[in-house]
Structures are given as C-alpha cells and as structure tokens.
Design an enzyme around this catalytic site. Structure first.
Site, PDB file in Angstrom:
ATOM      1  N   GLY A  24       0.831  -1.218   0.000  1.00  0.00           N
ATOM      2  CA  GLY A  24       0.000   0.000   0.000  1.00  0.00           C
ATOM      3  C   GLY A  24       0.853   1.251   0.000  1.00  0.00           C
ATOM      4  N   VAL A  37      17.642   8.267  -3.405  1.00  0.00           N
ATOM      5  CA  VAL A  37      18.294   8.651  -4.671  1.00  0.00           C
ATOM      6  C   VAL A  37      19.416   9.653  -4.408  1.00  0.00           C
ATOM      7  CG1 VAL A  37      17.902   9.878  -6.858  1.00  0.00           C
ATOM      8  CG2 VAL A  37      16.257   8.150  -6.081  1.00  0.00           C
ATOM      9  N   ARG A  85       0.698  -4.878  -5.589  1.00  0.00           N
ATOM     10  CA  ARG A  85       0.796  -6.146  -4.866  1.00  0.00           C
ATOM     11  C   ARG A  85       1.063  -7.164  -5.971  1.00  0.00           C
ATOM     12  NH1 ARG A  85      -0.756  -4.018   0.209  1.00  0.00           N
ATOM     13  NH2 ARG A  85      -2.665  -2.797   0.088  1.00  0.00           N
ATOM     14  N   ASP A 116       5.357  -5.103   6.058  1.00  0.00           N
ATOM     15  CA  ASP A 116       5.950  -6.390   6.456  1.00  0.00           C
ATOM     16  C   ASP A 116       5.852  -7.445   5.357  1.00  0.00           C
ATOM     17  OD1 ASP A 116       3.213  -6.459   6.822  1.00  0.00           O
ATOM     18  OD2 ASP A 116       3.296  -7.611   8.679  1.00  0.00           O
ATOM     19  N   THR A 139       4.216   2.280   5.716  1.00  0.00           N
ATOM     20  CA  THR A 139       2.820   1.831   5.745  1.00  0.00           C
ATOM     21  C   THR A 139       2.061   2.697   6.740  1.00  0.00           C
ATOM     22  OG1 THR A 139       1.304   0.083   6.464  1.00  0.00           O
ATOM     23  CG2 THR A 139       3.522  -0.039   7.357  1.00  0.00           C
ATOM     24  N   ASP A 141      -0.226   1.683   8.516  1.00  0.00           N
ATOM     25  CA  ASP A 141      -0.748   0.830   9.605  1.00  0.00           C
ATOM     26  C   ASP A 141       0.101   0.839  10.876  1.00  0.00           C
ATOM     27  OD1 ASP A 141      -2.636   0.124   7.731  1.00  0.00           O
ATOM     28  OD2 ASP A 141      -1.702  -1.788   7.225  1.00  0.00           O
ATOM     29  N   ASP A 143       2.400  -1.277  11.830  1.00  0.00           N
ATOM     30  CA  ASP A 143       2.231  -2.641  12.356  1.00  0.00           C
ATOM     31  C   ASP A 143       3.453  -3.519  12.091  1.00  0.00           C
ATOM     32  OD1 ASP A 143       2.045  -2.772   9.625  1.00  0.00           O
ATOM     33  OD2 ASP A 143       0.359  -4.160   9.583  1.00  0.00           O
ATOM     34  N   ARG A 176     -26.483  12.981  16.832  1.00  0.00           N
ATOM     35  CA  ARG A 176     -26.354  11.653  16.220  1.00  0.00           C
ATOM     36  C   ARG A 176     -25.187  10.848  16.804  1.00  0.00           C
ATOM     37  NH1 ARG A 176     -27.159  13.377   9.911  1.00  0.00           N
ATOM     38  NH2 ARG A 176     -29.435  13.319   9.938  1.00  0.00           N
ATOM     39  N   GLY A 184      -6.136   0.015   8.852  1.00  0.00           N
ATOM     40  CA  GLY A 184      -5.145  -0.554   9.764  1.00  0.00           C
ATOM     41  C   GLY A 184      -4.971  -2.047   9.602  1.00  0.00           C
ATOM     42  N   ARG A 185      -5.733  -2.613   8.705  1.00  0.00           N
ATOM     43  CA  ARG A 185      -5.722  -4.065   8.465  1.00  0.00           C
ATOM     44  C   ARG A 185      -5.916  -4.817   9.785  1.00  0.00           C
ATOM     45  NH1 ARG A 185      -1.730  -6.851   4.085  1.00  0.00           N
ATOM     46  NH2 ARG A 185      -1.876  -4.763   3.246  1.00  0.00           N
ATOM     47  N   GLY A 199     -11.015  12.546  20.318  1.00  0.00           N
ATOM     48  CA  GLY A 199     -11.910  12.566  21.482  1.00  0.00           C
ATOM     49  C   GLY A 199     -13.086  11.609  21.356  1.00  0.00           C
ATOM     50  N   GLU A 236     -11.009  -1.302  11.058  1.00  0.00           N
ATOM     51  CA  GLU A 236     -11.593  -2.200  10.054  1.00  0.00           C
ATOM     52  C   GLU A 236     -11.379  -3.676  10.396  1.00  0.00           C
ATOM     53  OE1 GLU A 236      -9.689  -1.811   6.205  1.00  0.00           O
ATOM     54  OE2 GLU A 236      -7.683  -1.955   7.061  1.00  0.00           O
ATOM     55  N   GLN A 266      -7.391   8.132   4.103  1.00  0.00           N
ATOM     56  CA  GLN A 266      -6.267   8.189   5.055  1.00  0.00           C
ATOM     57  C   GLN A 266      -4.935   7.849   4.414  1.00  0.00           C
ATOM     58  OE1 GLN A 266      -7.859   5.840   8.774  1.00  0.00           O
ATOM     59  NE2 GLN A 266      -8.854   5.372   6.847  1.00  0.00           N
TER      60      GLN A 266
HETATM   61  P1  ADP Z   1       2.796  -4.595   2.672  1.00  0.00           P
HETATM   62  O1  ADP Z   1       4.203  -4.637   2.208  1.00  0.00           O
HETATM   63  O2  ADP Z   1       2.245  -3.203   2.736  1.00  0.00           O
HETATM   64  O3  ADP Z   1       2.585  -5.386   3.952  1.00  0.00           O
HETATM   65  P2  ADP Z   1       1.592  -6.778   1.171  1.00  0.00           P
HETATM   66  O4  ADP Z   1       1.439  -7.681   2.354  1.00  0.00           O
HETATM   67  O5  ADP Z   1       0.470  -6.713   0.203  1.00  0.00           O
HETATM   68  O6  ADP Z   1       1.884  -5.271   1.559  1.00  0.00           O
HETATM   69  O7  ADP Z   1       2.919  -7.246   0.404  1.00  0.00           O
HETATM   70  C1  ADP Z   1       3.364  -6.571  -0.750  1.00  0.00           C
HETATM   71  C2  ADP Z   1       3.960  -7.548  -1.712  1.00  0.00           C
HETATM   72  O8  ADP Z   1       5.094  -8.180  -1.112  1.00  0.00           O
HETATM   73  C3  ADP Z   1       3.052  -8.697  -2.116  1.00  0.00           C
HETATM   74  O9  ADP Z   1       2.123  -8.359  -3.115  1.00  0.00           O
HETATM   75  C4  ADP Z   1       4.061  -9.705  -2.617  1.00  0.00           C
HETATM   76  O10 ADP Z   1       4.506  -9.371  -3.894  1.00  0.00           O
HETATM   77  C5  ADP Z   1       5.220  -9.503  -1.625  1.00  0.00           C
HETATM   78  N1  ADP Z   1       5.115 -10.492  -0.545  1.00  0.00           N
HETATM   79  C6  ADP Z   1       4.321 -10.448   0.551  1.00  0.00           C
HETATM   80  N2  ADP Z   1       4.467 -11.550   1.308  1.00  0.00           N
HETATM   81  C7  ADP Z   1       5.379 -12.339   0.661  1.00  0.00           C
HETATM   82  C8  ADP Z   1       5.942 -13.620   0.922  1.00  0.00           C
HETATM   83  N3  ADP Z   1       5.612 -14.341   2.011  1.00  0.00           N
HETATM   84  N4  ADP Z   1       6.818 -14.109   0.025  1.00  0.00           N
HETATM   85  C9  ADP Z   1       7.173 -13.417  -1.058  1.00  0.00           C
HETATM   86  N5  ADP Z   1       6.678 -12.186  -1.363  1.00  0.00           N
HETATM   87  C10 ADP Z   1       5.801 -11.645  -0.525  1.00  0.00           C
HETATM   88  O1  F6P Z   2      -1.681  -1.652   4.553  1.00  0.00           O
HETATM   89  C1  F6P Z   2      -2.258  -0.425   4.262  1.00  0.00           C
HETATM   90  C2  F6P Z   2      -3.752  -0.588   4.018  1.00  0.00           C
HETATM   91  O2  F6P Z   2      -4.297   0.695   3.709  1.00  0.00           O
HETATM   92  C3  F6P Z   2      -4.529  -1.231   5.162  1.00  0.00           C
HETATM   93  O3  F6P Z   2      -4.800  -0.333   6.210  1.00  0.00           O
HETATM   94  C4  F6P Z   2      -5.756  -1.708   4.441  1.00  0.00           C
HETATM   95  O4  F6P Z   2      -6.365  -2.800   5.113  1.00  0.00           O
HETATM   96  C5  F6P Z   2      -5.200  -2.138   3.112  1.00  0.00           C
HETATM   97  O5  F6P Z   2      -3.982  -1.441   2.917  1.00  0.00           O
HETATM   98  C6  F6P Z   2      -6.124  -1.847   1.965  1.00  0.00           C
HETATM   99  O6  F6P Z   2      -5.547  -2.355   0.811  1.00  0.00           O
HETATM  100  P1  F6P Z   2      -6.053  -1.966  -0.656  1.00  0.00           P
HETATM  101  O7  F6P Z   2      -5.593  -0.568  -0.953  1.00  0.00           O
HETATM  102  O8  F6P Z   2      -5.396  -2.967  -1.533  1.00  0.00           O
HETATM  103  O9  F6P Z   2      -7.535  -2.027  -0.631  1.00  0.00           O
END
Ligand code: ADP
Ligand code: F6P
Length: 334
Positions: A24, A37, A85, A116, A139, A141, A143, A176, A184-185, A199, A236, A266
């Site tokens: 993301g 760079v 992704r 991650d 990210t 998140d 996290d 309301r 935040g996944r 708040g 979420e 966000q």
């Molecule tokens: P983020 O890096 O924000 O956590 P994702 O979890 O979608 O986002 O991971 C981004 C990309 O990293 C994935 O689309 C994939 O290409 C690669 N990736 C994620 N997990 C793995 C894994 N276990 N092994 C290899 N590539 C991975």
């Molecule tokens: O990891 C960032 C994030 O925005 C999360 O908070 C959310 O769950 C996810 O990506 C949404 O992913 P996408 O943009 O692929 O819908």
C-alpha cells in the site's frame, strides 16, 4: 531528533543502488525515494528506480534516477515510482525473473520501501540472489515489528482526526451517533491514535475484544450526563469486521447510527512534517547501510535511535497496542 548509526565504509563499495515501493502507498514514500536517490548519488554511486514494486522488477521496469528525478516530490503523497501487490513474487519462479532484472542491470544493492509483506519478499530475494537488500518501513498501519514508527502513520492519523472533527460538527448539530471506520488491516494503531486525538467516546480495536454492551454503556453514560452525540472509532480489522455489522447490532438494541468509512482518504495527501523527516532519515540511513556493507535488514526506529534489524527477526507480530492507552482513552470519555 534521531541518533544515527554509523556504518564503516567498505573497500568494495556498492556502485549501483536501486529503489522500489511495494504494498500500500503511504504519505512520505516520495520523501524516502528522494532521500535514497540523493544519498546514493551524494556518495558517488548510481541510482536506479523500479516502477510498480515487485511487479515492475519482474517486468524489467527499471531506469536511471538523477537528483532532478526526485525534485519537487517531498510534499507529495503516493509514490512517484508507483506500487503494486505482486502475487507472482510469492513463487520462486517469479522471484527468479526479478533477480535476473537486478543482475542484468548491474544492481548491487536494493532498497525496498513497504510493509511487512514486502519485507518477507525482500528477505527471500536476498537469500536467493545474495544481492544486499535493505527495507524502509512505509505503511500507514504502523504494524511492523522492531520499529515503533512507520512512514505514513502520522499523516494518516492527522487526516483521520481532521475528518473526525468534521463529522463531530454534524454529530453534535443533529444529536447523532457516528461510527467511524478507520484502516489498519489487523492493527488498531490508527484507531487508537485517531480515536484519542479525535476525542472518541469509544474505540474498537482488533487487539482486544469489545462487547456490544460496553459500547452501548459508553453511549448511555454520555447521554446520562447530557451528551446528545457520540463518535465511536472502529478499526476495520476488529471482531465486528468494520462498522456496517456493528451498526446492525446497535440497531437491534435500539440505537440509530450513521456510518462513515474513512477508507483510502487516510492513505493519500501531503505527508506531515513528522513523516517527511522520518522518511528522509530512514531513506538516507538505508543507503548508508548498503554502502557500509550491510547485507540485509530493515532500518527502523526504537526510541530516538535508528536501528537495523535482520529481516529474519520481523516474523513475530509487533508487541502490540498498549491496553493502558485504551484505558486512558476510555476514562477521557466519561
Ligand atoms: P505490505 O508490504 O504493505 O505489507 P503486502 O502484504 O500486500 O503489503 O505485500 C506486498 C507484496 O510483497 C506482495 O504483493 C508480494 O509481492 C510480496 N510479498 C508479501 N508476502 C510475501 C511472501 N511471504 N513471500 C514473497 N513475497 C511476498
Ligand atoms: O496496509 C495499508 C492498508 O491501507 C490497510 O490499512 C488496508 O487494510 C489495506 O492497505 C487496503 O488495501 P487496498 O488498498 O489494496 O484495498
């Protein structure tokens, strides 16, 4: 201000460093690209940019970067390198194509800006190619284990708070109850920070179970002391899977609610001062690490220190959300 680690300069310095953004997008990624760079070039090495994350690496979307390639981007959200992704990267055959691109282009070090998931891919890429790879946590998140901060989190929280302030105007004018869903996944960090900063009367996060009755109690408690509106911030990834099922549950108990899903609002926007500084520092230190002979790992923040952590230590879930902070938030809403 940060305490910056020192890396010894090696005799066999890395001559060409490539950078990509993955997963993301997050506000501040552009500031990180700029730092990577320009730091690379400032140290006499060559810089390359890869478009669309691992997908672009597989497809050979790589090109030289010069200082002007990253001019006028520090204030821009998103990522000029674009992101993706890439399901193919999960397979060894996909990663082999990516490695071929890096070798054919003479890349001797790679900077991956992402979350991650991207670092799991980065770890395998390094293991299978031997090419040094450094990760920069980007990210919204916040996290990722072994770093207390990630690029984009501060901006996302500030955006969330600004939007909650607007919603509160309507909530209080119309008496309301608003359920506001934040991203935040699997993590409640954005919810906790936006909820406290905005708040909120109640904050619902994935890390701790929240009963419907406790949410009703927070609304009733407010009503007893004359409050006519409430804002409930819902992550979420919480047990209710967002605001819509929660609204239905509250409806059954006689509470009429409005919902607002902040969603991707966000993720975009100009990065905060905090995120620009963080991204610029982490991007620069990531390059210092590669030039200093580091083979793999993520550059993160612990206290005021910038630290390098091996990708192999990032598999555990982060230590998580402090329950005490949620207690504080709850007491602030009495
Ligand atoms: P983020 O890096 O924000 O956590 P994702 O979890 O979608 O986002 O991971 C981004 C990309 O990293 C994935 O689309 C994939 O290409 C690669 N990736 C994620 N997990 C793995 C894994 N276990 N092994 C290899 N590539 C991975
Ligand atoms: O990891 C960032 C994030 O925005 C999360 O908070 C959310 O769950 C996810 O990506 C949404 O992913 P996408 O943009 O692929 O819908």
């Amino acid at each position: 201000m940060f305490e910056i680690p020192k890396f010894k300069t090696t005799k066999k310095a890395v001559k060409r460093i490539a950078v990509l953004t993955s997963g993301g997008d997050a506000p501040g990624m552009n500031a990180a690209i700029r730092a990577v760079v320009r730091t690379t070039i400032a140290h006499g090495a060559e810089s390359m940019g890869i478009q669309r994350g691992y997908s672009g690496l597989l497809e050979g979307l790589i090109h030289p970067m010069v200082p002007a390639s990253v001019a006028n981007i520090i204030q821009r959200g998103g990522t000029i390198l674009r992101t993706s992704r890439c399901p193919e990267f999960h397979k060894a055959s996909g990663r082999k194509k990516a490695i071929q691109t890096l070798i054919s282009q003479g890349v001797e070090g790679l900077v991956v800006i992402g979350g991650d998931g991207s670092f799991r891919g980065a770890k395998l890429l390094h293991q299978e190619s031997g090419i040094p790879v450094v990760g920069i946590p980007g990210t919204i998140d916040n996290d990722i284990p072994c770093t207390e901060d990630t690029i984009g989190f501060d901006t996302a929280v500030n955006t969330g708070i600004e939007l909650i302030d607007r919603i509160r105007d309507t909530a209080s004018s119309h008496d309301r109850i608003f359920l506001v869903e934040v991203m935040g996944r699997h993590s409640g960090m954005i919810a906790l920070h936006t909820g406290m900063g905005g708040g909120a009367e109640s904050i619902v996060v994935p890390e701790f179970k929240t009963s419907i009755s406790s949410i009703c109690e927070s609304i009733d408690r407010g009503a007893r002391r004359g409050k006519t509106s409430s804002i409930i911030v819902v992550a979420e990834g919480c047990q209710f899977r967002g605001v819509t099922p929660l609204a239905k549950e509250l409806e059954k108990r006689g509470y009429s609610t409005k919902i607002a899903i902040l969603g991707h609002t966000q993720r975009g926007g100009s990065p905060s001062a905090h995120d620009r500084l963080l991204a610029s520092t982490l991007g620069a230190v990531g390059v210092h690490a590669l030039l200093g002979g580091v083979k793999e790992g993520m550059v993160g923040v612990q206290g005021s220190r910038i630290v390098l952590t091996s990708f192999s230590k990032l598999s555990a879930r982060p230590s998580g959300l402090p329950a005490e902070m949620l207690d504080i938030a709850r007491n602030l809403a009495v």
